[in-house]
Design a protein around this motif. Structure first.
Motif, PDB file in Angstrom:
ATOM      1  N   PHE A   1      -4.480  -6.052   3.461  1.00  0.00           N
ATOM      2  CA  PHE A   1      -3.753  -6.218   4.476  1.00  0.00           C
ATOM      3  C   PHE A   1      -3.895  -6.638   5.181  1.00  0.00           C
ATOM      4  O   PHE A   1      -4.704  -6.876   6.380  1.00  0.00           O
TER       5      PHE A   1
ATOM      6  N   ARG B   1      -0.921   8.934  13.415  1.00  0.00           N
ATOM      7  CA  ARG B   1       0.395   8.573  12.923  1.00  0.00           C
ATOM      8  C   ARG B   1       0.906   8.892  11.533  1.00  0.00           C
ATOM      9  O   ARG B   1       0.931  10.003  11.569  1.00  0.00           O
ATOM     10  N   ASP B   2       1.827   8.301  11.060  1.00  0.00           N
ATOM     11  CA  ASP B   2       2.551   8.756   9.747  1.00  0.00           C
ATOM     12  C   ASP B   2       3.278   9.987  10.085  1.00  0.00           C
ATOM     13  O   ASP B   2       2.939  10.900   8.916  1.00  0.00           O
TER      14      ASP B   2
ATOM     15  N   ASN C   1       0.638  -1.064  -0.170  1.00  0.00           N
ATOM     16  CA  ASN C   1       0.009   0.151  -0.366  1.00  0.00           C
ATOM     17  C   ASN C   1       0.709   0.981   0.191  1.00  0.00           C
ATOM     18  O   ASN C   1       1.870   1.294  -1.188  1.00  0.00           O
ATOM     19  N   ASP C   2       0.991   2.123   0.767  1.00  0.00           N
ATOM     20  CA  ASP C   2       1.252   3.220   0.863  1.00  0.00           C
ATOM     21  C   ASP C   2       2.980   3.294   0.426  1.00  0.00           C
ATOM     22  O   ASP C   2       4.005   2.121   1.219  1.00  0.00           O
TER      23      ASP C   2
ATOM     24  N   TRP D   1       3.737   0.821  10.567  1.00  0.00           N
ATOM     25  CA  TRP D   1       2.942   1.491   9.290  1.00  0.00           C
ATOM     26  C   TRP D   1       4.162   2.929   8.719  1.00  0.00           C
ATOM     27  O   TRP D   1       5.067   3.360   9.078  1.00  0.00           O
ATOM     28  N   THR D   2       3.045   4.067   8.128  1.00  0.00           N
ATOM     29  CA  THR D   2       3.639   4.492   7.099  1.00  0.00           C
ATOM     30  C   THR D   2       4.706   5.618   8.065  1.00  0.00           C
ATOM     31  O   THR D   2       5.168   6.228   9.400  1.00  0.00           O
TER      32      THR D   2
ATOM     33  N   TRP E   1      -0.105   5.640  -3.943  1.00  0.00           N
ATOM     34  CA  TRP E   1      -0.212   3.964  -3.902  1.00  0.00           C
ATOM     35  C   TRP E   1      -1.632   4.142  -5.158  1.00  0.00           C
ATOM     36  O   TRP E   1      -2.956   4.206  -4.658  1.00  0.00           O
TER      37      TRP E   1
ATOM     38  N   TYR F   1      -3.922   7.296  -3.165  1.00  0.00           N
ATOM     39  CA  TYR F   1      -3.944   7.466  -1.968  1.00  0.00           C
ATOM     40  C   TYR F   1      -2.507   6.960  -1.396  1.00  0.00           C
ATOM     41  O   TYR F   1      -1.262   7.036  -2.255  1.00  0.00           O
TER      42      TYR F   1
ATOM     43  N   GLN G   1       4.631   0.376   2.298  1.00  0.00           N
ATOM     44  CA  GLN G   1       3.903  -0.836   2.770  1.00  0.00           C
ATOM     45  C   GLN G   1       3.653  -2.072   2.364  1.00  0.00           C
ATOM     46  O   GLN G   1       3.180  -1.978   1.578  1.00  0.00           O
TER      47      GLN G   1
ATOM     48  N   GLU H   1      -5.013  10.716   7.261  1.00  0.00           N
ATOM     49  CA  GLU H   1      -3.814  10.307   7.051  1.00  0.00           C
ATOM     50  C   GLU H   1      -2.574  11.247   6.633  1.00  0.00           C
ATOM     51  O   GLU H   1      -2.564  11.744   5.204  1.00  0.00           O
TER      52      GLU H   1
HETATM   53  N1  DQQ Z   1      -1.897   3.267   5.615  1.00  0.00           N
HETATM   54  C1  DQQ Z   1      -0.613   2.642   6.602  1.00  0.00           C
HETATM   55  C2  DQQ Z   1      -1.522   3.979   7.750  1.00  0.00           C
HETATM   56  C3  DQQ Z   1      -1.738   4.835   7.197  1.00  0.00           C
HETATM   57  C4  DQQ Z   1      -2.660   4.194   5.968  1.00  0.00           C
HETATM   58  C5  DQQ Z   1      -0.712   1.384   7.295  1.00  0.00           C
HETATM   59  C6  DQQ Z   1      -2.989   4.551   4.645  1.00  0.00           C
HETATM   60  O1  DQQ Z   1      -0.134   4.325   8.336  1.00  0.00           O
HETATM   61  O2  DQQ Z   1      -2.545   5.990   8.309  1.00  0.00           O
HETATM   62  O3  DQQ Z   1      -0.676   0.812   5.993  1.00  0.00           O
HETATM   63  O4  DQQ Z   1      -2.990   4.011   3.675  1.00  0.00           O
END
Ligand code: DQQ
Length: 468
Positions: free
Chosen positions: A54, A148-149, A29-30, A91-92, A269, A252, A46, A204
């Motif tokens: 996921f 997060r992120d 993903n990200d 995570w991100t 992504w 995204y 990710q 996010e």
């Molecule tokens: N994906 C991550 C998070 C983020 C989200 C987890 C956004 O850290 O907020 O894989 O797609």
């Protein structure tokens, strides 16, 4: 479950992209922590290396490129540490150069906390910091929707980070902290708080950077990456303009970085658009967008495909100066499911003009990219993209106007199941389509309400990238 290998996936699967970056197999993903390091582009992402979904603890996959087009896979950079603050997933986050020490800041879950790792000079080996988590909880007194992120940058006096969050009942938020050393962090205030009705309740993947004489804040929310352009003064952000990096509904968690030439490059992504069983059966999920070069004149965010992508241009066709009368025009010299199309279209007297791709000979499948001048809207329609019952069907678009005398300038990339559209450097539409028929490869132009005029339509076979 054993993982399928990349070459078997590529040859057997006519929906698997060949020119966009993807891991060898399983889930992505990200984009995470893209960084230009010692003359090369490093992309983290990710990744669930065990399954095309996921599920399971998330890792940071890693690849490197000399040219933004061809990639070499590198070992997984970060994986959860049993019993550690990231035991349920890395995570991100972002990557920065701390006076020669490559440093990642990322989110460990659950609960959501912020962690640091430092890398070897080639960015292959990563050590998690013993002080983790370096930010163990959200600011006291704030009732947040998430935490997060992290996105870190350096100013003269200190390091700063914004963390994606939201204030319950109020709106998404980017929370600002300061640190002398990336380890001990002091909470300052929200860099920006949105309104939940218009920009959602959880932001996010914030990304904050200077562009021209403005600053840009990206946040991912409501299934898209929004941008704000504004002024950054005294550690406060004053947005003046808001927009959307992509209207296609499949782009995204976008993240940017500066390369050696000072270009601001954006990755996003591109998620799948079919059901869980179909994704798991394919054995892969998630595609990285093509790199976009960002710019601004202060009033809009401009986005262009990186010029390096021209290396993917194969056999070409060129059509010039022709009319599109009301109805459909089949371009019989042009076809393919791996194609770049560049078109200059004067809508003329037409109210609506369109480009149809992935068309079946009998019209049973087609994907439409269209612009309606009266409505001031551009969109991509994948309601009839596939006869398969497994796919998502939707029309996604947004506001778009041409200036007086301006042509509709389209750059469209088709890579098996990926469609990426750039319109006049200021609107992008990314979507996923999975035509069921191998002969859904035809291209048409459409006009309604009048006649449009095409001054140039050029296509190139899109060559596979080297990703190994
Ligand atoms: N994906 C991550 C998070 C983020 C989200 C987890 C956004 O850290 O907020 O894989 O797609």
């Amino acid at each position: 479950m054993s993982s399928p290998n990349a070459s078997s996936l590529q040859t057997a699967d006519h929906h698997r992209p060949l020119s966009h970056f993807m891991p060898p197999a399983n889930w992505m993903n990200d984009p995470n922590g893209p960084i230009f390091w010692k003359g090369r582009h490093h992309l983290f992402y990710q990744h669930n290396p065990k399954e095309a979904w996921f599920s399971g603890p998330m890792c940071w996959g890693h690849a490197v490129s000399d040219d933004l087009v061809n990639w070499t896979h590198l070992p997984i950079a970060l994986a959860p540490t049993p019993g550690g603050p990231d035991k349920d997933g890395c995570w991100t986050g972002c990557a920065v150069d701390n006076s020669g020490v490559p440093t990642i800041m990322y989110t460990g879950v659950h609960p959501e906390v912020q962690c640091i790792a430092t890398g070897s000079d080639d960015l292959v080996e990563w050590q998690k910091h013993p002080a983790n988590p370096v930010i163990a909880q959200p600011p006291p007194g704030l009732d947040v929707t998430g935490f997060r992120d992290p996105c870190v940058w350096r100013e003269d006096d200190a390091w700063y980070v914004v963390i994606g969050s939201g204030i319950k009942g109020e709106g998404g938020a980017a929370l600002l902290y300061r640190s002398p050393d990336l380890i001990s962090w002091e909470y300052l205030h929200p860099l920006l708080v949105g309104q939940k009705e218009s920009t959602g309740e959880m932001w996010e993947c914030p990304d904050f950077f200077p562009l021209g004489d403005k600053h840009v804040l990206l946040v991912s929310v409501l299934g898209t990456t929004l941008y704000f352009i504004g002024a950054y003064r005294d550690h406060r952000f004053y947005p003046e303009i808001q927009g959307n990096t992509d209207f296609g509904g499949s782009f995204y968690a976008a993240k940017s970085y500066l390369d050696g030439a000072g270009r601001r490059i954006l990755w996003g992504w591109i998620w799948e658009g079919r059901n869980e069983d179909a994704v798991k059966a394919a054995g892969w999920a998630g595609v990285m967008s093509f790199p976009r070069i960002l710019g601004t004149d202060g009033s809009i965010l401009t986005m262009e495909p990186a010029p390096e992508l021209r290396a993917l241009r194969g056999a070409s066709e060129k059509l010039e100066n022709f009319a599109v009368a009301p109805g459909e025009l089949l371009l019989d010299r042009i076809s393919g499911d791996s194609l770049e199309i560049s078109a200059e279209i004067d809508p003329g007297s037409a109210e609506e003009v369109g480009l149809k791709v992935f068309c079946a000979p009998d019209g049973s499948e087609e994907t439409i990219i269209a612009f309606n001048r009266a409505e001031g809207r551009i969109w991509v329609n994948r309601e009839r993209s596939s006869l398969s019952p497994d796919v998502h069907r939707s029309v996604n678009g947004g506001p778009f106007k041409l200036n007086e005398g301006e042509n509709l300038s389209l750059r469209v990339f088709l890579d098996k199941s990926v469609v990426e559209v750039f319109a006049n450097r200021r609107a992008c539409l990314t979507t996923r389509v999975y035509p069921s028929r191998q002969d859904s490869v035809h291209v048409k132009l459409t006009a309604s309400g009048g006649t449009a005029h095409v001054s140039r339509l050029e296509t190139w076979k899109l060559l596979p990238a080297r990703i190994e």
